[in-house]
Scaffold this motif. Structure first.
Motif, PDB file in Angstrom:
ATOM      1  N   ALA A 196       0.827  -1.220   0.000  1.00 23.47           N
ATOM      2  CA  ALA A 196       0.000   0.000   0.000  1.00 23.47           C
ATOM      3  C   ALA A 196       0.855   1.261   0.000  1.00 23.47           C
ATOM      4  O   ALA A 196       0.568   2.224  -0.710  1.00 23.47           O
ATOM      5  N   LYS A 197       1.926   1.266   0.775  1.00 24.69           N
ATOM      6  CA  LYS A 197       2.702   2.495   0.961  1.00 24.69           C
ATOM      7  C   LYS A 197       3.999   2.503   0.166  1.00 24.69           C
ATOM      8  O   LYS A 197       4.409   3.540  -0.342  1.00 24.69           O
ATOM      9  N   SER A 198       4.662   1.356   0.083  1.00 22.61           N
ATOM     10  CA  SER A 198       6.046   1.362  -0.395  1.00 22.61           C
ATOM     11  C   SER A 198       6.260   0.677  -1.723  1.00 22.61           C
ATOM     12  O   SER A 198       7.408   0.467  -2.129  1.00 22.61           O
ATOM     13  N   CYS A 199       5.183   0.322  -2.443  1.00 27.69           N
ATOM     14  CA  CYS A 199       5.413  -0.212  -3.790  1.00 27.69           C
ATOM     15  C   CYS A 199       6.037   0.873  -4.666  1.00 27.69           C
ATOM     16  O   CYS A 199       6.763   0.580  -5.615  1.00 27.69           O
ATOM     17  N   HIS A 200       5.786   2.173  -4.311  1.00 27.97           N
ATOM     18  CA  HIS A 200       6.492   3.297  -4.941  1.00 27.97           C
ATOM     19  C   HIS A 200       8.005   3.074  -4.879  1.00 27.97           C
ATOM     20  O   HIS A 200       8.730   3.238  -5.846  1.00 27.97           O
ATOM     21  N   ASP A 201       8.453   2.752  -3.661  1.00 33.14           N
ATOM     22  CA  ASP A 201       9.884   2.742  -3.370  1.00 33.14           C
ATOM     23  C   ASP A 201      10.591   1.525  -3.942  1.00 33.14           C
ATOM     24  O   ASP A 201      11.695   1.640  -4.481  1.00 33.14           O
ATOM     25  N   ILE A 202       9.949   0.360  -3.830  1.00 33.54           N
ATOM     26  CA  ILE A 202      10.520  -0.838  -4.442  1.00 33.54           C
ATOM     27  C   ILE A 202      10.579  -0.649  -5.955  1.00 33.54           C
ATOM     28  O   ILE A 202      11.535  -1.075  -6.624  1.00 33.54           O
ATOM     29  N   ASP A 203       9.573   0.034  -6.506  1.00 36.13           N
ATOM     30  CA  ASP A 203       9.563   0.327  -7.937  1.00 36.13           C
ATOM     31  C   ASP A 203      10.748   1.215  -8.323  1.00 36.13           C
ATOM     32  O   ASP A 203      11.402   0.980  -9.336  1.00 36.13           O
ATOM     33  N   LEU A 204      11.029   2.231  -7.509  1.00 32.87           N
ATOM     34  CA  LEU A 204      12.164   3.116  -7.796  1.00 32.87           C
ATOM     35  C   LEU A 204      13.488   2.361  -7.734  1.00 32.87           C
ATOM     36  O   LEU A 204      14.350   2.518  -8.608  1.00 32.87           O
ATOM     37  N   ILE A 205      13.655   1.532  -6.713  1.00 30.21           N
ATOM     38  CA  ILE A 205      14.898   0.763  -6.576  1.00 30.21           C
ATOM     39  C   ILE A 205      15.060  -0.172  -7.773  1.00 30.21           C
ATOM     40  O   ILE A 205      16.148  -0.279  -8.361  1.00 30.21           O
ATOM     41  N   HIS A 206      13.990  -0.834  -8.140  1.00 34.62           N
ATOM     42  CA  HIS A 206      13.995  -1.727  -9.306  1.00 34.62           C
ATOM     43  C   HIS A 206      14.372  -0.944 -10.568  1.00 34.62           C
ATOM     44  O   HIS A 206      15.151  -1.413 -11.409  1.00 34.62           O
ATOM     45  N   HIS A 207      13.842   0.265 -10.682  1.00 33.58           N
ATOM     46  CA  HIS A 207      14.096   1.164 -11.818  1.00 33.58           C
ATOM     47  C   HIS A 207      15.565   1.587 -11.858  1.00 33.58           C
ATOM     48  O   HIS A 207      16.213   1.539 -12.914  1.00 33.58           O
ATOM     49  N   LEU A 414       5.700  -7.616  -8.370  1.00 28.74           N
ATOM     50  CA  LEU A 414       5.995  -8.996  -7.993  1.00 28.74           C
ATOM     51  C   LEU A 414       7.118  -9.049  -6.968  1.00 28.74           C
ATOM     52  O   LEU A 414       7.114  -9.898  -6.059  1.00 28.74           O
ATOM     53  N   LEU A 415       8.075  -8.130  -7.068  1.00 34.52           N
ATOM     54  CA  LEU A 415       9.160  -8.053  -6.095  1.00 34.52           C
ATOM     55  C   LEU A 415       8.640  -7.672  -4.709  1.00 34.52           C
ATOM     56  O   LEU A 415       9.103  -8.182  -3.686  1.00 34.52           O
ATOM     57  N   VAL A 416       7.622  -6.794  -4.665  1.00 32.57           N
ATOM     58  CA  VAL A 416       6.999  -6.426  -3.384  1.00 32.57           C
ATOM     59  C   VAL A 416       6.353  -7.661  -2.743  1.00 32.57           C
ATOM     60  O   VAL A 416       6.509  -7.905  -1.542  1.00 32.57           O
ATOM     61  N   PHE A 417       5.653  -8.460  -3.539  1.00 32.73           N
ATOM     62  CA  PHE A 417       5.016  -9.670  -3.006  1.00 32.73           C
ATOM     63  C   PHE A 417       6.053 -10.661  -2.504  1.00 32.73           C
ATOM     64  O   PHE A 417       5.853 -11.322  -1.480  1.00 32.73           O
ATOM     65  N   GLU A 418       7.192 -10.761  -3.213  1.00 34.87           N
ATOM     66  CA  GLU A 418       8.266 -11.666  -2.776  1.00 34.87           C
ATOM     67  C   GLU A 418       8.883 -11.181  -1.464  1.00 34.87           C
ATOM     68  O   GLU A 418       9.200 -11.983  -0.581  1.00 34.87           O
ATOM     69  N   ALA A 419       9.034  -9.849  -1.321  1.00 33.26           N
ATOM     70  CA  ALA A 419       9.587  -9.299  -0.079  1.00 33.26           C
ATOM     71  C   ALA A 419       8.675  -9.595   1.101  1.00 33.26           C
ATOM     72  O   ALA A 419       9.137  -9.972   2.192  1.00 33.26           O
TER      73      ALA A 419
END
Length: 437
Positions: A196-207, A414-419
Motif C-alpha cells: 500500500a505504501k512502499s510499492c512506490h519505493d521498491i519500484d524506484l529501486i527496481h528502476h 511482484l518483487l513487493v510480493f516476494e519481499a
C-alpha cells in the motif's frame, strides 16, 4: 516535460476521460483537466457516494447522463471516452481495470495495481491483449528531481551502480491517519503496508537497478507501538472523551480539529468528512462517531509500522530499503546510491553527486513548473507530471511517454510480493527460482 508534451498535442481535441472512484486520488488526477481544458476533459464519473460524484460533476460540468453510482453501468454503455482513471480502493482495482481495458479504454490505474500477484498479472494481460495503454500511479517516477537520479545513473556519472540505500519516512501523524485509523490499517480490508505504501519505493529501486533481475530478497518488519498494550493509563477509547489526550502526539483532536481551526481543510482533514465540506461541526461529528476519532491504541490495525527490505540484483548490486512510521518528515524520501566512480545522494529537493576522481561535489536540480493546485497536495507535484505524461501518451498514441508502463511495473510489484513472503516466512526468497521454494 509538461511544456513539450502540451505543445505536441495542441492540434488534437482534448482527451476525454472518465473517473471511476471520485475520492482523494480521483479528484486530484482529474484536476489536470481544469488546468489544461484544451488537453483533457472529464466526461463521466462513477462513485457510490453522492457527495463525491456530485462534487466532481460540478467541477467538470459533467452531463447528468454520465454520472453513475456503479462503474458496471458505466462500462456497459457504448464507449464514450478515450481513457479511464481507476481510483477505487486497492481491493477493487482488478475488475474495473480489466473491464474497461477490454472495452478499449486506455487505463490509468492508481497504485498498487492489485492486492495479489495473480491479479496484477491478469490486469497486464488484459491491457496487452486489448491493445490499450496502461499507466500505473507510481507518481514518484515522474517527479523531476527523482527522474534526475535515473538520468545521472544512465549518463554514467557515478560509474557502475554498486549499492542503493533508500528510506521512506512515512511521518508520525500520516501513519496514524492512514495506517492505524484509516483505510489502509487492516490487511484484510486493504493490503499489507509494503504494498500500500512502499510499492512506490521498491519500484524506484527496481528502476534504478536497471535491467538487472532481483535474485535474492529478505525482509523483516512488524507492527510497533500502535497496540492495546501501549494504551496510556486513563486513556479513553475516543480522543474527544479522553482525559490524557493533551499528552498524546497522535490525538485526533490535534491532528484534525486543530487544523480546521487554523483554516486547513485539505488532507488529512478532507478525508474524514467524505460526505460534506470539513468544518468544525462536521469534523467534530466525524471524530465522535467515525473511525478517525478512535484512540490509536484501540483500532483494528494490523499492518507493519516499520519494515526493511534487502535485495540483491544480478551482477552483485545490492539495495537496502527502510520504511518507518515514526518520523518528523512526511514521505520525504532519502536516497544514497554508491557507484564505482562516485556517490549520488538525494534529499527530495536536489541531487548531489560526489566524484571520486576529482573529490568534488556537484548539485543538480530539476525544473518544476507545477501548477499550485498540484504542488499543495503531496508527491511534490508529481501527480501533475504523471497525468501530463498519460494524457500526452493517449493524445499522441505514444506509450513511450509512460514511465510506469505494464511490464516493468508488474515486475516491481511482484518483487513487493516476494519481499512480503520473505517477512512472513522468515527466510530469503529467490524470485523466479522454484528450486529454492
Amino acid at each position: 516535460m509538461g511544456q513539450n508534451s502540451s505543445q505536441d498535442s495542441k492540434m488534437t481535441c482534448p482527451v476525454r476521460v472518465i473517473v471511476v472512484g471520485a475520492g482523494c486520488r480521483g479528484e486530484i488526477y482529474s484536476q489536470y483537466a481544469s488546468i489544461h481544458p484544451e488537453r483533457a476533459k472529464v466526461v463521466g464519473v462513477a462513485d457510490p457516494r453522492k457527495f463525491a460524484r456530485t462534487k466532481l460533476q460540478e467541477q467538470h460540468k459533467i452531463e447528468d447522463e454520465n454520472i453513475f453510482e456503479d462503474w458496471h453501468s458505466m462500462v456497459e454503455r457504448e464507449k464514450f471516452a478515450d481513457a479511464v482513471l481507476i481510483c477505487t480502493p486497492d481491493r477493487l482495482h482488478k475488475e474495473p481495470a480489466m473491464a474497461f481495458a477490454k472495452k478499449g479504454y486506455h487505463v490509468l490505474l492508481e497504485k498498487p495495481m492489485a492486492t495479489t500477484a495473480e491479479d496484477c498479472t491478469a490486469i497486464v494481460e488484459a491491457c496487452t491483449q486489448s491493445g490499450v495503454m496502461l499507466s500505473v500511479g507510481h507518481v514518484l517516477r515522474y517527479d523531476p528531481v527523482i527522474h534526475k537520479i535515473k538520468e545521472l545513473i544512465d549518463a554514467g556519472v557515478i560509474g557502475d551502480v554498486i549499492h542503493i540505500q533508500h528510506l521512506e519516512p512515512v511521518g508520525f501523524y500520516h501513519f496514524a491517519h492512514s495506517f492505524v485509523r484509516g483505510s489502509w490499517r487492516n490487511e484484510a480490508e486493504s493490503s499489507f503496508a509494503l504494498l500500500a505504501k512502499s510499492c512506490h519505493d521498491i519500484d524506484l529501486i527496481h528502476h534504478w537497478a536497471g535491467a538487472r533481475r532481483c535474485v535474492k530478497v529478505s525482509s523483516f518488519g512488524s507492527l510497533s507501538h500502535f497496540t492495546k498494550i501501549n494504551k496510556p493509563t486513563g486513556a479513553a477509547d475516543r480522543c474527544l472523551d479522553c482525559s490524557v489526550e493533551r499528552d498524546c502526539p497522535y490525538s485526533a483532536r490535534k491532528i484534525y480539529m486543530d487544523r480546521v481551526k487554523q483554516g486547513h481543510t485539505g488532507w488529512p482533514v478532507s478525508v474524514i468528512c467524505p460526505n460534506s465540506f470539513p468544518d468544525i461541526e462536521s469534523v467534530t461529528e466525524a471524530l465522535r462517531n467515525g473511525p478517525y476519532g478512535r484512540c490509536v491504541y484501540e483500532c483494528d490495525n494490523d499492518v507493519c509500522s516499520n519494515q526493511v527490505v534487502n535485495m540483491e540484483f544480478e551482477g552483485g548490486v545490492t539495495a537496502a530499503f527502510s520504511m518507518v512510521a515514526f518520523t518528523e518528515e512526511i514521505c520525504q524520501r532519502k536516497t544514497t546510491i554508491s557507484g564505482s566512480k562516485g556517490e549520488l545522494s538525494c534529499n527530495g529537493h536536489e541531487v548531489r553527486v560526489f566524484d571520486f576522481l576529482t573529490e568534488r561535489a556537484t548539485k543538480h536540480t530539476a525544473d518544476k513548473n507545477t501548477p499550485k493546485q498540484f504542488g499543495m497536495i503531496g508527491h511534490g507535484g508529481a501527480d501533475y507530471y504523471l497525468m501530463d505524461a498519460f494524457i500526452s501518451a493517449v493524445a499522441n498514441n505514444d506509450p513511450s511517454l509512460i514511465r510506469s508502463g505494464p511490464e516493468e511495473t508488474l515486475h516491481s510489484h511482484l518483487l513487493v510480493f516476494e519481499a512480503e513472503r520473505s517477512r512472513l516466512e522468515s527466510r530469503v526468497v529467490y524470485p523466479g527460482d522454484t528450486s529454492h521454494s
